[in-house]
Design an enzyme around this catalytic site. Structure first.
Site, PDB file in Angstrom:
ATOM      1  CB  SER A 175      -0.902  -0.041   1.137  1.00  0.00           C
ATOM      2  OG  SER A 175      -1.215  -1.301   1.586  1.00  0.00           O
ATOM      3  CG  PHE A 176       1.695   2.646   2.971  1.00  0.00           C
ATOM      4  CD1 PHE A 176       0.704   3.616   2.844  1.00  0.00           C
ATOM      5  CD2 PHE A 176       1.391   1.466   3.706  1.00  0.00           C
ATOM      6  CE1 PHE A 176      -0.336   3.626   3.519  1.00  0.00           C
ATOM      7  CE2 PHE A 176       0.168   1.549   4.395  1.00  0.00           C
ATOM      8  CZ  PHE A 176      -0.889   2.504   4.082  1.00  0.00           C
ATOM      9  CB  SER A 177       6.690  -0.025   0.225  1.00  0.00           C
ATOM     10  OG  SER A 177       5.611  -0.935   0.296  1.00  0.00           O
ATOM     11  CE1 TYR A 211      13.534 -11.706  -4.948  1.00  0.00           C
ATOM     12  CE2 TYR A 211      15.533 -12.629  -5.882  1.00  0.00           C
ATOM     13  CZ  TYR A 211      14.269 -12.472  -5.912  1.00  0.00           C
ATOM     14  OH  TYR A 211      13.488 -13.043  -7.144  1.00  0.00           O
ATOM     15  CB  ALA A 212      12.176 -13.747   0.206  1.00  0.00           C
ATOM     16  CD  GLU A 240       3.227 -12.678  -0.804  1.00  0.00           C
ATOM     17  OE1 GLU A 240       1.888 -13.299  -0.760  1.00  0.00           O
ATOM     18  OE2 GLU A 240       3.261 -11.475  -0.862  1.00  0.00           O
ATOM     19  CG  ASP A 249      -0.795  -8.278   9.619  1.00  0.00           C
ATOM     20  OD1 ASP A 249      -1.882  -9.270   9.637  1.00  0.00           O
ATOM     21  OD2 ASP A 249      -0.562  -7.379   8.748  1.00  0.00           O
ATOM     22  CE  LYS A 307      -1.061 -10.213   5.969  1.00  0.00           C
ATOM     23  NZ  LYS A 307      -2.110  -9.306   5.489  1.00  0.00           N
ATOM     24  CD  GLU A 326      -1.869 -13.081   3.002  1.00  0.00           C
ATOM     25  OE1 GLU A 326      -1.751 -13.906   3.704  1.00  0.00           O
ATOM     26  OE2 GLU A 326      -2.995 -12.585   2.561  1.00  0.00           O
ATOM     27  CG  ASN A 327       2.812 -10.322   6.307  1.00  0.00           C
ATOM     28  OD1 ASN A 327       3.007 -10.028   5.355  1.00  0.00           O
ATOM     29  ND2 ASN A 327       2.072  -9.918   7.419  1.00  0.00           N
ATOM     30  CG  ASP A 359       3.790  -6.506   6.460  1.00  0.00           C
ATOM     31  OD1 ASP A 359       4.117  -5.386   7.061  1.00  0.00           O
ATOM     32  OD2 ASP A 359       2.689  -6.708   6.049  1.00  0.00           O
ATOM     33  CB  THR A 394      -4.852  -9.870   8.308  1.00  0.00           C
ATOM     34  OG1 THR A 394      -3.632  -9.200   7.856  1.00  0.00           O
ATOM     35  CG2 THR A 394      -5.588 -10.426   6.899  1.00  0.00           C
TER      36      THR A 394
HETATM   37  P1  ATP Z   1       0.986  -3.630   2.569  1.00  0.00           P
HETATM   38  O1  ATP Z   1       1.975  -2.635   2.986  1.00  0.00           O
HETATM   39  O2  ATP Z   1      -0.097  -3.192   1.888  1.00  0.00           O
HETATM   40  O3  ATP Z   1       0.515  -4.388   4.050  1.00  0.00           O
HETATM   41  P2  ATP Z   1       3.031  -5.550   1.848  1.00  0.00           P
HETATM   42  O4  ATP Z   1       3.486  -5.439   3.539  1.00  0.00           O
HETATM   43  O5  ATP Z   1       2.960  -6.688   1.299  1.00  0.00           O
HETATM   44  O6  ATP Z   1       1.758  -4.685   1.685  1.00  0.00           O
HETATM   45  P3  ATP Z   1       5.553  -4.633   1.022  1.00  0.00           P
HETATM   46  O7  ATP Z   1       6.321  -5.119   2.249  1.00  0.00           O
HETATM   47  O8  ATP Z   1       6.150  -3.343   0.314  1.00  0.00           O
HETATM   48  O9  ATP Z   1       4.095  -4.544   1.205  1.00  0.00           O
HETATM   49  O10 ATP Z   1       5.814  -5.973  -0.074  1.00  0.00           O
HETATM   50  C1  ATP Z   1       5.464  -5.866  -1.295  1.00  0.00           C
HETATM   51  C2  ATP Z   1       5.388  -7.195  -1.989  1.00  0.00           C
HETATM   52  O11 ATP Z   1       6.665  -7.314  -2.172  1.00  0.00           O
HETATM   53  C3  ATP Z   1       4.906  -8.265  -1.251  1.00  0.00           C
HETATM   54  O12 ATP Z   1       3.845  -9.066  -2.013  1.00  0.00           O
HETATM   55  C4  ATP Z   1       6.041  -9.063  -0.810  1.00  0.00           C
HETATM   56  O13 ATP Z   1       5.741 -10.403  -1.124  1.00  0.00           O
HETATM   57  C5  ATP Z   1       7.216  -8.696  -1.731  1.00  0.00           C
HETATM   58  N1  ATP Z   1       8.418  -8.655  -0.901  1.00  0.00           N
HETATM   59  C6  ATP Z   1       8.501  -7.727  -0.012  1.00  0.00           C
HETATM   60  N2  ATP Z   1       9.572  -7.912   0.685  1.00  0.00           N
HETATM   61  C7  ATP Z   1      10.033  -8.958  -0.098  1.00  0.00           C
HETATM   62  C8  ATP Z   1      11.407  -9.512   0.034  1.00  0.00           C
HETATM   63  N3  ATP Z   1      12.454  -9.275   1.009  1.00  0.00           N
HETATM   64  N4  ATP Z   1      11.694 -10.533  -0.920  1.00  0.00           N
HETATM   65  C9  ATP Z   1      10.866 -10.873  -1.750  1.00  0.00           C
HETATM   66  N5  ATP Z   1       9.783 -10.306  -2.045  1.00  0.00           N
HETATM   67  C10 ATP Z   1       9.429  -9.260  -1.140  1.00  0.00           C
END
Ligand code: ATP
Length: 296
Positions: free
Chosen positions: A22-24, A93-94, A98, A137, A139, A141-142, A155, A184
């Site tokens: 949402s912010f990045s 870098y993951a 997710e 939080d 989940k 997705e995190n 996250d 969530t």
């Molecule tokens: P929101 O801020 O809306 O809760 P978010 O926390 O998922 O969303 P970001 O942390 O900016 O926002 O991540 C955006 C996307 O980038 C996610 O889908 C996530 O899977 C991917 N991502 C974030 N960090 C990494 C990382 N270190 N390696 C690989 N993918 C990543």
């Protein structure tokens, strides 16, 4: 190799967008000096200020800084820098993304796989507990996967850091604005839906939801709206599908307990010994849980 401090955007070649929050925006980037790949999270300062997310961003940075020396199961923050418009977080870098899409693609995980990733989550929660951090939080997705399919929790914007001044200020704010929901809907614990504060056991509730989802493919509390999901959570209204593994069921039932202090592990003098000792993990060697099984 860790890049030295005081890097700037010009030390990296920015590649594809990995994801957007949402912010990045998160980019795959290569350090021009070492060729090592990183995920760089880029935040527009104007947007953060407009959306009043400064606290969220600084909390995420602070938690990542606390966790980065013990980086095993967490996305590591290598460095941060900024330019007049943006903030940059240089992160591990993951590579395998997710957990959620892998779970959705497979329908569910095998018990072997569920057990392995639950064990990694328990190890990660032990570290969080030892650092005084409640994620709030947690989940699918995190939970990200690194190149070797180990989990990396991410996250931390909603996290709570206990016993710091910032936290005391935050507690004051929370007292003034009760019922402010973080997290969530599907994974939020009942105490966060009431006026009560988050405790370490709030993450154990989320762990119970995630184990249920890895075994069955869906989270335990499901409904057409957030409101209806909350009602189900508060009434502990969920069912196990037929064929749900019995020992996994017993573990989930011991974690999805309305009273936080009655959740398995919540009162351990050494967190989370009682979870480690649960029958579900009888063949896990906690000193060396070994390589991850294939996700199928
Ligand atoms: P929101 O801020 O809306 O809760 P978010 O926390 O998922 O969303 P970001 O942390 O900016 O926002 O991540 C955006 C996307 O980038 C996610 O889908 C996530 O899977 C991917 N991502 C974030 N960090 C990494 C990382 N270190 N390696 C690989 N993918 C990543």
């Amino acid at each position: 190799m860790t890049p030295p401090p005081k890097r700037s955007a010009s030390d990296f070649v920015f590649g594809k967008v990995i994801g957007e929050g949402s912010f990045s925006t998160v980019y795959l980037a290569k350090d021009i000096h070492t060729s090592k790949e990183f995920a760089i999270k880029v935040l527009e300062k104007r947007h953060i200020i407009r959306e009043k997310k400064m606290e969220y961003v600084s909390r995420e940075k602070k938690v990542l800084q606390i966790l980065s020396p013990c980086a095993s199961h967490f996305v590591r923050l290598y460095c941060t820098f900024q330019d007049p418009e943006r903030l940059y977080f240089v992160l591990t870098y993951a590579k395998n993304g997710e957990l959620l899409p892998h779970l959705n693609k497979n329908g569910s995980f095998t018990i072997e796989c569920t057990k392995y990733y639950t064990a990694e989550l328990v190890l990660a929660l032990e570290v969080l507990n030892s650092k005084g951090i409640i994620h709030r939080d947690l989940k699918p997705e995190n939970i990200l996967f690194d190149e070797n399919w180990h989990i990396l929790i991410t996250d931390f914007g909603s996290a709570k850091i206990l016993s710091s001044n910032e936290d005391r200020n935050e507690d004051e704010n929370n007292k003034r604005r009760k019922n402010s929901f973080v997290g969530t809907a599907q994974y939020v614990s009942p105490e966060l839906l009431k006026d009560t504060e988050a405790v370490f056991a709030s993450d154990l509730w989320a762990l119970g939801c995630i184990i249920y989802q890895m075994v069955s493919g869906l989270p335990p509390f499901r409904a057409g709206s957030e409101y209806l999901i909350f009602q189900k959570i508060l009434k502990l209204e969920y069912e196990f599908p037929e064929g749900f593994d019995q020992t996994a069921k017993d573990l989930v039932e011991k974690l999805l307990v309305l009273s936080p202090s009655k959740r398995l592990g919540a009162t351990d003098s050494q967190p989370y010994t009682s979870i480690r000792q649960h029958e579900f993990f009888s063949d896990i060697d906690w000193d060396n849980i070994g390589p991850p099984p294939r996700i199928i």
